[in-house]
Design a protein around this motif. Structure first.
Motif, PDB file in Angstrom:
ATOM      1  N   PRO A  88       0.838  -1.197   0.000  1.00 26.05           N
ATOM      2  CA  PRO A  88       0.000   0.000   0.000  1.00 26.05           C
ATOM      3  C   PRO A  88       0.878   1.253   0.000  1.00 26.05           C
ATOM      4  N   GLN A  89       0.301   2.373  -0.359  1.00 26.01           N
ATOM      5  CA  GLN A  89       1.037   3.631  -0.291  1.00 26.01           C
ATOM      6  C   GLN A  89       1.297   3.932   1.184  1.00 26.01           C
ATOM      7  N   VAL A  90       2.569   4.135   1.531  1.00 33.11           N
ATOM      8  CA  VAL A  90       2.921   4.346   2.936  1.00 33.11           C
ATOM      9  C   VAL A  90       3.618   5.691   3.122  1.00 33.11           C
ATOM     10  N   SER A  91       3.606   6.137   4.372  1.00 33.31           N
ATOM     11  CA  SER A  91       4.262   7.386   4.765  1.00 33.31           C
ATOM     12  C   SER A  91       4.554   7.281   6.252  1.00 33.31           C
ATOM     13  N   PHE A  92       5.155   8.318   6.808  1.00 34.99           N
ATOM     14  CA  PHE A  92       5.393   8.314   8.249  1.00 34.99           C
ATOM     15  C   PHE A  92       4.065   8.268   8.999  1.00 34.99           C
ATOM     16  N   GLU A  93       3.067   8.958   8.483  1.00 32.15           N
ATOM     17  CA  GLU A  93       1.747   8.973   9.124  1.00 32.15           C
ATOM     18  C   GLU A  93       1.123   7.579   9.107  1.00 32.15           C
ATOM     19  N   TYR A  94       1.310   6.835   8.012  1.00 31.84           N
ATOM     20  CA  TYR A  94       0.817   5.467   7.920  1.00 31.84           C
ATOM     21  C   TYR A  94       1.403   4.626   9.046  1.00 31.84           C
ATOM     22  N   PHE A  95       2.706   4.794   9.281  1.00 27.97           N
ATOM     23  CA  PHE A  95       3.363   3.985  10.302  1.00 27.97           C
ATOM     24  C   PHE A  95       3.115   4.510  11.717  1.00 27.97           C
ATOM     25  N   ASP A  96       2.471   5.646  11.865  1.00 25.86           N
ATOM     26  CA  ASP A  96       2.006   6.060  13.189  1.00 25.86           C
ATOM     27  C   ASP A  96       0.876   5.146  13.652  1.00 25.86           C
ATOM     28  N   GLU A  97       0.165   4.545  12.686  1.00 21.76           N
ATOM     29  CA  GLU A  97      -0.958   3.667  12.987  1.00 21.76           C
ATOM     30  C   GLU A  97      -0.641   2.189  12.787  1.00 21.76           C
ATOM     31  N   HIS A  98       0.484   1.890  12.131  1.00 22.04           N
ATOM     32  CA  HIS A  98       0.870   0.502  11.862  1.00 22.04           C
ATOM     33  C   HIS A  98       2.292   0.257  12.362  1.00 22.04           C
ATOM     34  N   ASP A  99       2.557  -0.995  12.758  1.00 16.94           N
ATOM     35  CA  ASP A  99       3.901  -1.378  13.193  1.00 16.94           C
ATOM     36  C   ASP A  99       4.725  -1.854  12.001  1.00 16.94           C
ATOM     37  N   GLY A 100       6.047  -1.945  12.198  1.00 17.34           N
ATOM     38  CA  GLY A 100       6.919  -2.562  11.207  1.00 17.34           C
ATOM     39  C   GLY A 100       7.654  -1.605  10.286  1.00 17.34           C
ATOM     40  N   MET A 101       7.703  -0.315  10.602  1.00 17.42           N
ATOM     41  CA  MET A 101       8.360   0.645   9.714  1.00 17.42           C
ATOM     42  C   MET A 101       9.832   0.286   9.481  1.00 17.42           C
ATOM     43  N   GLU A 102      10.557  -0.027  10.542  1.00 21.40           N
ATOM     44  CA  GLU A 102      11.985  -0.334  10.399  1.00 21.40           C
ATOM     45  C   GLU A 102      12.208  -1.551   9.503  1.00 21.40           C
ATOM     46  N   GLU A 103      11.377  -2.560   9.662  1.00 19.55           N
ATOM     47  CA  GLU A 103      11.533  -3.767   8.845  1.00 19.55           C
ATOM     48  C   GLU A 103      11.214  -3.487   7.376  1.00 19.55           C
ATOM     49  N   VAL A 104      10.191  -2.671   7.118  1.00 17.72           N
ATOM     50  CA  VAL A 104       9.851  -2.316   5.739  1.00 17.72           C
ATOM     51  C   VAL A 104      11.008  -1.537   5.105  1.00 17.72           C
ATOM     52  N   ILE A 105      11.592  -0.612   5.859  1.00 19.26           N
ATOM     53  CA  ILE A 105      12.729   0.163   5.345  1.00 19.26           C
ATOM     54  C   ILE A 105      13.917  -0.755   5.068  1.00 19.26           C
ATOM     55  N   THR A 106      14.221  -1.650   6.009  1.00 18.07           N
ATOM     56  CA  THR A 106      15.348  -2.574   5.842  1.00 18.07           C
ATOM     57  C   THR A 106      15.158  -3.467   4.621  1.00 18.07           C
ATOM     58  N   GLU A 107      13.982  -4.045   4.483  1.00 21.08           N
ATOM     59  CA  GLU A 107      13.696  -4.922   3.342  1.00 21.08           C
ATOM     60  C   GLU A 107      13.720  -4.141   2.030  1.00 21.08           C
ATOM     61  N   SER A 108      13.239  -2.916   2.059  1.00 19.73           N
ATOM     62  CA  SER A 108      13.254  -2.080   0.851  1.00 19.73           C
ATOM     63  C   SER A 108      14.680  -1.772   0.422  1.00 19.73           C
ATOM     64  N   MET A 109      15.549  -1.502   1.381  1.00 22.38           N
ATOM     65  CA  MET A 109      16.960  -1.219   1.053  1.00 22.38           C
ATOM     66  C   MET A 109      17.649  -2.469   0.490  1.00 22.38           C
ATOM     67  N   LYS A 110      17.393  -3.621   1.102  1.00 20.83           N
ATOM     68  CA  LYS A 110      17.977  -4.872   0.596  1.00 20.83           C
ATOM     69  C   LYS A 110      17.531  -5.104  -0.844  1.00 20.83           C
ATOM     70  N   PHE A 111      16.251  -4.915  -1.088  1.00 23.54           N
ATOM     71  CA  PHE A 111      15.689  -5.122  -2.424  1.00 23.54           C
ATOM     72  C   PHE A 111      16.273  -4.119  -3.411  1.00 23.54           C
ATOM     73  N   LEU A 112      16.418  -2.872  -2.990  1.00 17.40           N
ATOM     74  CA  LEU A 112      16.968  -1.829  -3.858  1.00 17.40           C
ATOM     75  C   LEU A 112      18.406  -2.150  -4.251  1.00 17.40           C
ATOM     76  N   ARG A 113      19.178  -2.684  -3.324  1.00 18.50           N
ATOM     77  CA  ARG A 113      20.581  -3.015  -3.595  1.00 18.50           C
ATOM     78  C   ARG A 113      20.728  -4.273  -4.457  1.00 18.50           C
ATOM     79  N   SER A 114      19.970  -5.318  -4.120  1.00 19.50           N
ATOM     80  CA  SER A 114      20.191  -6.602  -4.769  1.00 19.50           C
ATOM     81  C   SER A 114      19.168  -6.931  -5.848  1.00 19.50           C
ATOM     82  N   GLY A 115      17.987  -6.344  -5.771  1.00 20.98           N
ATOM     83  CA  GLY A 115      16.937  -6.677  -6.708  1.00 20.98           C
ATOM     84  C   GLY A 115      16.254  -7.990  -6.397  1.00 20.98           C
ATOM     85  N   LYS A 116      16.572  -8.561  -5.216  1.00 17.93           N
ATOM     86  CA  LYS A 116      15.995  -9.860  -4.822  1.00 17.93           C
ATOM     87  C   LYS A 116      15.243  -9.717  -3.532  1.00 17.93           C
TER      88      LYS A 116
END
Length: 116
Positions: A88-116
């Motif tokens: 879904p479209q996410v933002s800081f406000e989205y993560f004020d109501e949902h957990d897991g922001m750090e994990e989403v950022i970490t996984e996004s960075m891994k994916f951005l670097r490796s494409g996997k």
């Protein structure tokens, strides 16, 4: 006639280590094609990540720097939310109501670097 250079055990080990290191770096930095997608599940919510391509990856890294040239976590997260996490479209406000922001950022960075 030129003399052959003697190769001792230390040189062989050094060459072998350099070879394995370069092979590792090649595997880590293979880039995905534009549009490659991956689905991750964090805290029971599915997020779809889409690779923006190699050039945009570099632009994201450049835009994620502060005025002093240091990496900015806030700017990086905004760039990932805008350019990599497509559903879904996410933002800081989205993560004020949902957990897991750090994990989403970490996984996004891994994916951005490796494409996997």
């Amino acid at each position: 006639m030129a003399k052959k250079k003697k190769i001792n055990h230390g040189t062989k080990q050094s060459n072998r280590a350099a070879f394995h290191y370069l092979q590792y770096k090649l595997e880590v930095h293979k880039m995905a094609k534009i549009g490659t997608k991956k689905t991750i599940t964090v805290e029971g919510i599915e997020y779809t990540l889409q690779h923006p391509g190699s050039r945009e990856r570099m632009r994201i890294q450049d835009r994620a720097q502060s005025e002093t040239g240091n990496p900015s976590s806030e700017k990086l997260a905004e760039e990932l939310f805008k350019n990599v996490v497509v559903e879904p479209q996410v933002s800081f406000e989205y993560f004020d109501e949902h957990d897991g922001m750090e994990e989403v950022i970490t996984e996004s960075m891994k994916f951005l670097r490796s494409g996997k």
